[in-house]
Enzyme design. Structure first.
Site: not given
Length: 1026
Positions: A105, A203
């Protein structure tokens, strides 16, 4: 962005009814009417129409199509809303925890065949007037949505999105930057140690620092152990380094194909144009395949299971000795059965939502834990839904007791069922949610249908909410035990249930760090000298690419001339109800009335201010008048769309160190319920209940737990608030109300064995705040309802007259500003001013149980109406896009970072989930130097203007029209002159403000970092350690 598919952060997020609506521009022939003319079987641009359905509940027409050549599915929701949305989603079903769908993504957005420049996604943020742009990775799908109010912009963004998902470059460098890589700690020094780097790697380290997320992830993996839900789709930090670039490309080839895609468009733009563009630019280049991405049903267990996991201890937990979580989770039915899903979602709300629900009474009120577990209630985000119930913040020895209570409560529900009034209150809530008009309705729809449609459920069926409500009423009528039978079937007799415990382990972070170090050692030990040299050279190349100025001229862009030169005017009428000033705003609110009241804090003694957020959170939840707290909650659900009270610190638009402090009352209701809504407010003003210590303790524990849990996802907000604390007069109060100070205060209150002192304090606060003498009101309603609203408001003001008392303000310097700029002698806002305020420099470090940092530097500048404010807004956007993004995210590996100009006259730099701390502070400094050097083009300035205007011009719902004027006194004329100042910003004014405010020693700054133990900061005596 990795999406928490479980309702972790928003507890009880009833995605099933997340419906909001709007009815902007009336047209002679509306988009929804035109869409009804389509015929079944009609062929348009390679698509065939399969269904055309009017959905009057949501004021839209649904058109379902399939693409003839590839089988791609398409749904169009035609609605008279100018905020048009596009979304494409793919079913992505990984079978390992390397995070391949999540890294993909990120990587597809880094460049494509037609747009090979680096990072077109971030660049389009500044070349568009989009109202939303993002991408989400869920457990079993990846979605790419955007929305905009501009037709040309829609086509531009559609070009970029289609090219990104179907024809991405997927360069190895992009995989390294976004996914993971081995790199020398100092990329220019080959002798420095090799470490893991990468945006998604960092992240997910940040995400795994969040105990609520960690628990939700384990629960899903263990409840569905046999297929894709048993892995971490976002990527487990220790598994991410096992992903190869080849595997990434392979996953794209098999999953990102039109035969595995679902397209959704929404709004008032013509469907044919969308279909033509999608066919010509993407779909015509593909043939049909069988993607084989179906998720099989989870085989049912023959007996319940138990499991246990660990997490890091939370230093901010309300009670350090109670940090265990226990939850029982049940596998339910397939989510493609729309009515069953609707019923189970309603049933879940009846079981766990609000103080009248059986589980609230049996689990929360005995104060065994601090709140429900992070996963609670119905979750329809997986192919088969689940229901979870349990507690967090509990002691280990209460484990058996909690399991017993859960089973007992289920038995009681089967025996007693639910009161009819509770069911009606819930159906009323759905009616209000359908009527309420939001600005991002298209996005709500896309998210609402995503999971079921992903598994071939019928998205149109999901939209027919009224028919589901009617079917539900009919089922109850035919079988009064309808809900009890469901509880028996899904809970009592269900052997597929998991009991999962989580407990803190003092050595947890250390073990994680050790495991990462071991992983790193294994990777490094397999390297030859040639490999090391190659890594060094490749990483230097990456650094060189990241440092190059990118040519983005291949990307489509709007021009500054595409921005509307003026804003539409919002008409308001100023009036009074008795002696209280009122602003009326006529809006198409679809039969709802919105009420606001701003109550001043000027007379409140300073020592009580830290209690105000607590007062706000409990004042509508303790009972009032003749109602105990349960009856009050029931009446609020039956008669209103919710009632809330929140703190307000509103900086003056013309003067620094002048601000208004208050609390804002807000509620909404159906027009027929106006008298009931005002009666509830009257009772809160006249006779609120404060003396139930048991109830107060429950609310305090929940509030403290929620604050502690929120830091890992909002650390940058806490850092910015703290960094700005000593820069303005309002900064101190903002920190008191919403900063780390409030988190620590609530922890202290939660630890008190006796709350009688708090109970004595609350009525003292109430007499200062709920005083109509220091209040102003606003009402947004339909033109037909304004005069009735005025009458009801008058009688409310009369009802609360006994609370009116003139009290002396605590601070001497009070500045009066007229509420109506055209009437100086009329009612006024009373602001606090401190002309002699001295800002000072402070550097604060909060050590947290995280793997990543949240870093902020704040700089004192100018207020909203100042000539330089517009230049600073453009500068913040430009620095973010053209400099800080590259330094902090691309090179530094943080999940995000940038600069923003705040309404309080404070310019903030920030980073989010950042592996660095002190280096990021020097990136902020470099950013200021870059701005002062003037090394930016006219194109850079224009792009920053587009980005700022997309925020300035984001749509405003009827409920919120006129609110900025009511709260801040910012009129349409002031907004228009700010708009003209934005248009006028040029190269010189940007360099000027950078030199004037961002030069070392030019202004007063503040610094704050939340993060793991930090030796460099410990050794630096200029930092205060918390």
């Amino acid at each position: 962005m990795f999406r928490l598919t479980k309702a972790v952060v928003q507890k009880l997020r009833h995605a099933r009814f997340n419906f909001q609506q709007q009815a902007w521009r009336p047209k002679s022939s509306s988009a929804r009417e035109k869409a009804l003319d389509y015929q079944l079987g009609q062929k348009i641009h390679g698509f065939t129409i399969r269904e055309v359905a009017a959905v009057p509940d949501l004021c839209l027409t649904a058109v379902k199509l399939t693409h003839d050549k590839t089988g791609a599915q398409y749904l169009h929701a035609a609605r008279d809303d100018s905020n048009n949305l596009f979304s494409v989603q793919f079913r992505t079903t990984p079978m390992d925890s390397t995070g391949v769908p999540h890294i993909l993504e990120h990587t597809v957005l880094c460049g494509s065949e037609r747009y090979p420049c680096r990072d077109p996604f971030f660049k389009m943020l500044n070349r568009s007037l989009s109202t939303f742009m993002n991408a989400f990775t869920a457990s079993d799908y990846t979605m790419y949505p955007f929305s905009t109010q501009n037709g040309k912009d829609f086509q531009n963004l559609l070009k970029v999105y289609l090219d990104a998902v179907f024809f991405p470059c997927l360069r190895e460098q992009d995989f390294w930057q976004e996914g993971w890589r081995l790199e020398n700690e100092e990329p220019t020094d080959p002798s420095s140690p090799l470490v893991f780097k990468g945006v998604v790697f960092n992240e997910m380290k940040g995400v795994f620092s969040d105990n609520e997320y960690l628990y939700a992830q384990h629960l899903q993996n263990k409840l569905y152990p046999d297929h894709t839900y048993s892995v971490v789709s976002g990527g487990a930090p220790l598994a991410i380094p096992d992903l190869t670039w080849e595997q990434l490309k392979q996953f794209h080839a098999t999953h990102y194909h039109p035969s595995n895609a679902r397209f959704f468009t929404y709004g008032d733009l013509p469907l044919e144009n969308h279909l033509k563009q999608i066919q010509e630019e993407a779909l015509c280049k593909f043939d049909r395949i069988n993607p084989k991405t179906e998720v099989p049903s989870q085989p049912h267990w023959s007996s319940p299971r138990e499991d246990h996991v660990t997490c890091s201890p939370d230093a901010l937990a309300p009670d350090p000795t109670k940090q265990n979580t226990l939850c029982m989770s049940y596998l339910l039915g397939d989510i493609t059965n729309a009515f069953e899903g609707f019923t189970l979602s309603l049933l879940s709300s009846l079981m766990v939502s609000g103080p009248n629900s059986p589980f609230y009474k049996s689990l929360i009120e005995p104060k065994i834990g601090s709140d429900f577990s992070s996963v609670v209630g119905y979750d329809g985000s997986t192919k088969e839904a689940s229901f979870s119930i349990g507690l967090q913040g509990m002691a280990e020895q209460d484990t058996e007791r909690v399991k017993q209570i859960i089973n007992q409560t289920i038995d009681e529900i089967i025996e007693n069922g639910f009161e009819n009034e509770r069911i009606e209150a819930l159906l009323h809530k759905i009616e209000i949610q359908i009527k309420h008009q939001s600005t991002n309705f298209g996005l709500s729809l896309a998210s609402y249908i995503a999971s079921s449609w992903n598994h071939d459920g019928d998205p149109v069926e999901l939209l027919r909410i009224s028919s589901n409500v009617a079917k539900f009423r009919q089922a109850l009528k035919e079988n009064p035990r309808f809900l009890q039978d469901k509880v028996r079937h899904y809970f009592k007799e269900n052997t597929h249930q998991l009991t999962l415990r989580m407990s803190p382990d003092e050595a947890y972070l250390e073990k994680q760090a050790q495991a990462e170090a071991e992983k790193l050692r294994d990777k490094i030990s397999a390297l030859t000298d040639g490999d090391r040299k190659e890594i060094y050279e490749k990483c230097l190349k990456l650094l060189e690419t990241q440092s190059k100025t990118q040519d983005a001229s291949c990307l489509p862009a709007l021009q500054v001339s595409d921005i509307q030169p003026t804003i539409p005017i919002t008409a308001v009428q100023m009036s009074t109800a008795a002696y209280v000033p009122v602003q009326y705003c006529e809006q198409p609110t679809n039969g709802l009335v919105y009420f606001r009241a701003m109550c001043s804090l000027n007379t409140l003694p300073e020592d009580l201010r830290v209690y105000v957020p607590l007062f706000c959170s409990i004042i509508t939840k303790m009972g009032c008048g003749a109602l105990d707290y349960r009856q009050q909650a029931q009446q609020m659900e039956l008669r209103t769309g919710g009632m809330s009270v929140s703190t307000q610190v509103i900086p003056d638009s013309t003067q620094m160190d002048t601000f208004e402090q208050g609390v804002l009352l807000f509620s909404s209701c159906l027009e027929t319920n106006l008298p009931h809504m005002f009666q509830l407010w009257s009772d809160i003003f006249n006779s609120p209940h404060f003396d139930n210590e048991e109830r107060l303790r429950v609310l305090v524990m929940m509030a403290a737990q929620e604050l502690a849990n929120g830091i890992s996802s909002s650390g940058h907000m806490y850092a910015m608030t703290r960094a700005g604390r000593h820069l303005t007069l309002a900064g101190e109060l903002q920190e008191t109300f919403g900063g780390m100070e409030q988190v620590k205060f609530m922890k202290r209150i939660a630890e008190m064995p006796d709350l009688s002192q708090v109970i004595r304090t609350l009525p003292r606060i109430k007499k200062h705040i709920l005083n109509p003498e220091n209040m102003r009101c606003a009402i947004n309603a339909t033109p037909q309802k304004i005069s009735d609203s005025a009458t009801q408001l008058e009688s409310f003001i009369k009802d609360i007259a006994a609370n009116r008392k003139e009290r002396k303000p605590v601070r001497a310097n009070i500045v009066k500003k007229p509420l109506d700029p055209l009437n100086d002698s009329g009612p006024s806002r009373k602001l606090i001013a401190e002309p002699s305020f001295q800002p000072c420099l402070m550097k604060t470090f909060f050590q947290m149980p995280f793997h990543v940092n949240f870093v902020s530097e704040s700089v004192r500048t100018v207020p909203f109406c100042h000539q330089d404010y517009a230049s600073l807004c453009i500068l913040a956007r430009m620095m973010t896009a053209k400099f800080l993004h590259g330094e902090i995210r691309e090179k530094g590996g943080a999940y995000g970072g940038g600069a923003r100009m705040g309404g309080s006259g404070v310019f903030c730099f920030y980073s989010y989930r950042d592996p660095n701390s002190v280096q990021t502070l020097s990136a902020f400094r470099k950013g200021a130097d870059w701005a002062k050097s003037g090394q930016f083009s006219q194109q850079d300035i224009d792009e920053a203007k587009l980005s700022v205007f997309s925020a300035v011009d984001s749509p405003v719902a009827p409920a919120d029209k006129g609110v900025s004027r009511f709260l801040s006194g910012i009129t349409d004329e002031m907004k228009q002159s700010y708009r003209e100042r934005l248009f006028a910003v040029d190269h010189k004014s940007l360099v000027d403000v950078a030199e004037r405010y961002l030069g070392v020693g030019q202004s007063t700054c503040g610094f704050a970092i939340l993060g793991p133990e930090n030796d460099a900061i410990k050794k630096d005596p200029t930092w205060i350690l918390k």
